[in-house]
Design a protein around this motif. Sequence first.
Motif, PDB file in Angstrom:
ATOM      1  N   UNK A   1       0.668  -1.373  -0.129  1.00  0.00           N
ATOM      2  CA  UNK A   1       0.049  -0.103  -0.090  1.00  0.00           C
ATOM      3  C   UNK A   1       0.808   1.126  -0.150  1.00  0.00           C
ATOM      4  N   UNK A   2       0.407   2.497  -0.615  1.00  0.00           N
ATOM      5  CA  UNK A   2       1.022   3.667  -0.765  1.00  0.00           C
ATOM      6  C   UNK A   2       0.977   4.290   0.642  1.00  0.00           C
ATOM      7  N   UNK A   3       1.801   5.218   1.009  1.00  0.00           N
ATOM      8  CA  UNK A   3       2.014   5.826   2.213  1.00  0.00           C
ATOM      9  C   UNK A   3       0.776   6.735   2.699  1.00  0.00           C
ATOM     10  N   UNK A   4      -0.027   6.297   3.548  1.00  0.00           N
ATOM     11  CA  UNK A   4      -0.986   7.000   4.053  1.00  0.00           C
ATOM     12  C   UNK A   4      -2.399   6.255   3.610  1.00  0.00           C
ATOM     13  N   UNK A   5      -2.181   5.018   2.692  1.00  0.00           N
ATOM     14  CA  UNK A   5      -3.219   4.400   2.156  1.00  0.00           C
ATOM     15  C   UNK A   5      -3.539   3.129   2.710  1.00  0.00           C
ATOM     16  N   UNK A   6      -4.778   2.777   2.926  1.00  0.00           N
ATOM     17  CA  UNK A   6      -5.174   1.534   3.788  1.00  0.00           C
ATOM     18  C   UNK A   6      -4.727   0.255   3.185  1.00  0.00           C
ATOM     19  N   UNK A   7      -4.164  -0.480   3.986  1.00  0.00           N
ATOM     20  CA  UNK A   7      -3.721  -1.777   3.463  1.00  0.00           C
ATOM     21  C   UNK A   7      -4.826  -2.813   3.016  1.00  0.00           C
ATOM     22  N   UNK A   8      -4.973  -3.176   1.914  1.00  0.00           N
ATOM     23  CA  UNK A   8      -6.028  -4.054   1.227  1.00  0.00           C
ATOM     24  C   UNK A   8      -5.960  -5.540   2.039  1.00  0.00           C
ATOM     25  N   UNK A   9      -6.923  -6.365   1.621  1.00  0.00           N
ATOM     26  CA  UNK A   9      -7.029  -7.900   2.149  1.00  0.00           C
ATOM     27  C   UNK A   9      -5.613  -8.599   1.585  1.00  0.00           C
ATOM     28  N   UNK A  10      -5.410  -8.674   0.510  1.00  0.00           N
ATOM     29  CA  UNK A  10      -4.292  -9.303  -0.097  1.00  0.00           C
ATOM     30  C   UNK A  10      -2.919  -9.097   0.567  1.00  0.00           C
ATOM     31  N   UNK A  11      -2.629  -7.915   0.852  1.00  0.00           N
ATOM     32  CA  UNK A  11      -1.355  -7.335   1.443  1.00  0.00           C
ATOM     33  C   UNK A  11      -1.533  -7.790   2.862  1.00  0.00           C
ATOM     34  N   UNK A  12      -2.469  -7.740   3.495  1.00  0.00           N
ATOM     35  CA  UNK A  12      -2.599  -8.037   4.904  1.00  0.00           C
ATOM     36  C   UNK A  12      -2.481  -9.772   5.112  1.00  0.00           C
ATOM     37  N   UNK A  13      -3.100 -10.328   4.144  1.00  0.00           N
ATOM     38  CA  UNK A  13      -2.821 -11.947   4.214  1.00  0.00           C
ATOM     39  C   UNK A  13      -1.386 -12.297   4.055  1.00  0.00           C
ATOM     40  N   UNK A  14      -0.783 -11.691   3.123  1.00  0.00           N
ATOM     41  CA  UNK A  14       0.474 -11.999   2.743  1.00  0.00           C
ATOM     42  C   UNK A  14       1.493 -11.491   3.810  1.00  0.00           C
ATOM     43  N   UNK A  15       1.236 -10.519   4.355  1.00  0.00           N
ATOM     44  CA  UNK A  15       2.021  -9.815   5.741  1.00  0.00           C
ATOM     45  C   UNK A  15       1.976 -10.719   6.686  1.00  0.00           C
ATOM     46  N   UNK A  16       0.659 -11.285   6.887  1.00  0.00           N
ATOM     47  CA  UNK A  16       0.477 -12.278   8.015  1.00  0.00           C
ATOM     48  C   UNK A  16       1.292 -13.509   7.849  1.00  0.00           C
ATOM     49  N   UNK A  17       1.388 -13.820   6.641  1.00  0.00           N
ATOM     50  CA  UNK A  17       2.215 -15.067   6.343  1.00  0.00           C
ATOM     51  C   UNK A  17       3.698 -14.875   6.451  1.00  0.00           C
ATOM     52  N   UNK A  18       4.063 -13.736   6.181  1.00  0.00           N
ATOM     53  CA  UNK A  18       5.730 -13.483   6.272  1.00  0.00           C
ATOM     54  C   UNK A  18       5.877 -13.248   7.701  1.00  0.00           C
ATOM     55  N   UNK A  19       4.827 -12.535   8.473  1.00  0.00           N
ATOM     56  CA  UNK A  19       5.176 -12.372   9.908  1.00  0.00           C
ATOM     57  C   UNK A  19       5.310 -13.821  10.729  1.00  0.00           C
ATOM     58  N   UNK A  20       4.302 -14.892  10.081  1.00  0.00           N
ATOM     59  CA  UNK A  20       4.286 -16.117  10.822  1.00  0.00           C
ATOM     60  C   UNK A  20       5.853 -16.829  10.429  1.00  0.00           C
ATOM     61  N   UNK A  21       6.113 -16.837   9.322  1.00  0.00           N
ATOM     62  CA  UNK A  21       7.418 -17.293   9.082  1.00  0.00           C
ATOM     63  C   UNK A  21       8.684 -16.700   9.867  1.00  0.00           C
ATOM     64  N   UNK A  22       8.500 -15.541   9.831  1.00  0.00           N
ATOM     65  CA  UNK A  22       9.709 -14.693  10.563  1.00  0.00           C
ATOM     66  C   UNK A  22       9.479 -15.235  12.152  1.00  0.00           C
ATOM     67  N   UNK A  23       8.567 -15.411  12.678  1.00  0.00           N
ATOM     68  CA  UNK A  23       8.617 -15.677  14.081  1.00  0.00           C
ATOM     69  C   UNK A  23       9.019 -17.221  13.990  1.00  0.00           C
ATOM     70  N   UNK A  24       9.060 -18.026  13.259  1.00  0.00           N
ATOM     71  CA  UNK A  24       9.628 -19.415  13.240  1.00  0.00           C
ATOM     72  C   UNK A  24      11.045 -19.384  12.959  1.00  0.00           C
ATOM     73  N   UNK A  25      11.560 -18.625  12.227  1.00  0.00           N
ATOM     74  CA  UNK A  25      13.082 -18.727  11.919  1.00  0.00           C
ATOM     75  C   UNK A  25      13.969 -18.365  13.388  1.00  0.00           C
ATOM     76  N   UNK A  26      14.998 -19.277  13.284  1.00  0.00           N
ATOM     77  CA  UNK A  26      16.002 -19.178  14.473  1.00  0.00           C
ATOM     78  C   UNK A  26      17.441 -19.167  13.763  1.00  0.00           C
ATOM     79  N   UNK A  27      18.368 -18.871  14.897  1.00  0.00           N
ATOM     80  CA  UNK A  27      19.724 -18.625  14.646  1.00  0.00           C
ATOM     81  C   UNK A  27      20.340 -19.803  13.809  1.00  0.00           C
ATOM     82  N   UNK A  28      20.026 -20.832  14.264  1.00  0.00           N
ATOM     83  CA  UNK A  28      20.545 -22.235  13.557  1.00  0.00           C
ATOM     84  C   UNK A  28      20.237 -22.206  12.015  1.00  0.00           C
TER      85      UNK A  28
END
Length: 253
Positions: free
Chosen positions: A27-54
């Motif tokens: 989404x552009x600056x100041x623009x509300x995030x759309x459904x597709x972006x929010x879904x993809x962002x949640x998937x990315x956040x979930x993967x980042x939660x799992x990653x470890x140093x090893x």
Amino acid sequence: MMPGDSDMTSIVQRIARQALVTYRSPPRVGEEAGKTFLENHAKLRSLMTEVRAADLKLAPRRAAGSPPGVPPLHHGAPPVTYMHICETDHFSMGVFLLKSGASIPLHDHPGMHGMLKVMYGKVRIRCFDRLERPAGSPQVAPPLPPAQMGSLRRSVLRSTGEFTEESGPCVLSPDRDNLHQIDAVDGPTAFMDILAPPYDPDDGRDCHYYKVLTEAEVKHTEQKEQEVWLMEVSQPPDFWCGGEPYPGPEVCL
């Protein structure tokens, strides 16, 4: 799971592919995030939660010896180093390693999204936002020479928190938590970092540094956020970032 992924695909590779999908059309600056972006962002956040140093073949480092009360930063050696993993026009990904006692000073991410995940150690992060319009009680600017008044930025302290490898990612957007300071706590630390799009001074995305001048008193008990004045400053002389090789799995995009 992304098309073409298998059990053998490294989580670093999966994070990079998901970041590309997520930030290809943000989404552009100041623009509300759309459904597709929010879904993809949640998937990315979930993967980042799992990653470890090893997963990145990172071994936690120990603090070098130093006299009591003196941060163990070696003169001449960078307090912070960076491992480059990958970069496209849409995002960059790498690992920052902070020595014990080191800090990445308060800085901004103009028009950028970001996600930070601690790999080992502990960091304290203070997040700020610039205020474009009055919020709460009006603030009087601190007295400064006229030449410095243009460097003032009226802002708000959004949050202060500590993050470890067990914490979820710290997330920023162009409009929220966009300025932050990162301090190593109780020893060396490292965190994986995604910025989207990457810094590019030629496209208006240069890194600016700030210092806190004043913090307004919170007069209303329900007001949790503190208004502050920040002044843009040059890169602090005691901060610089070196580079070192990334030892983890290769990423192909």
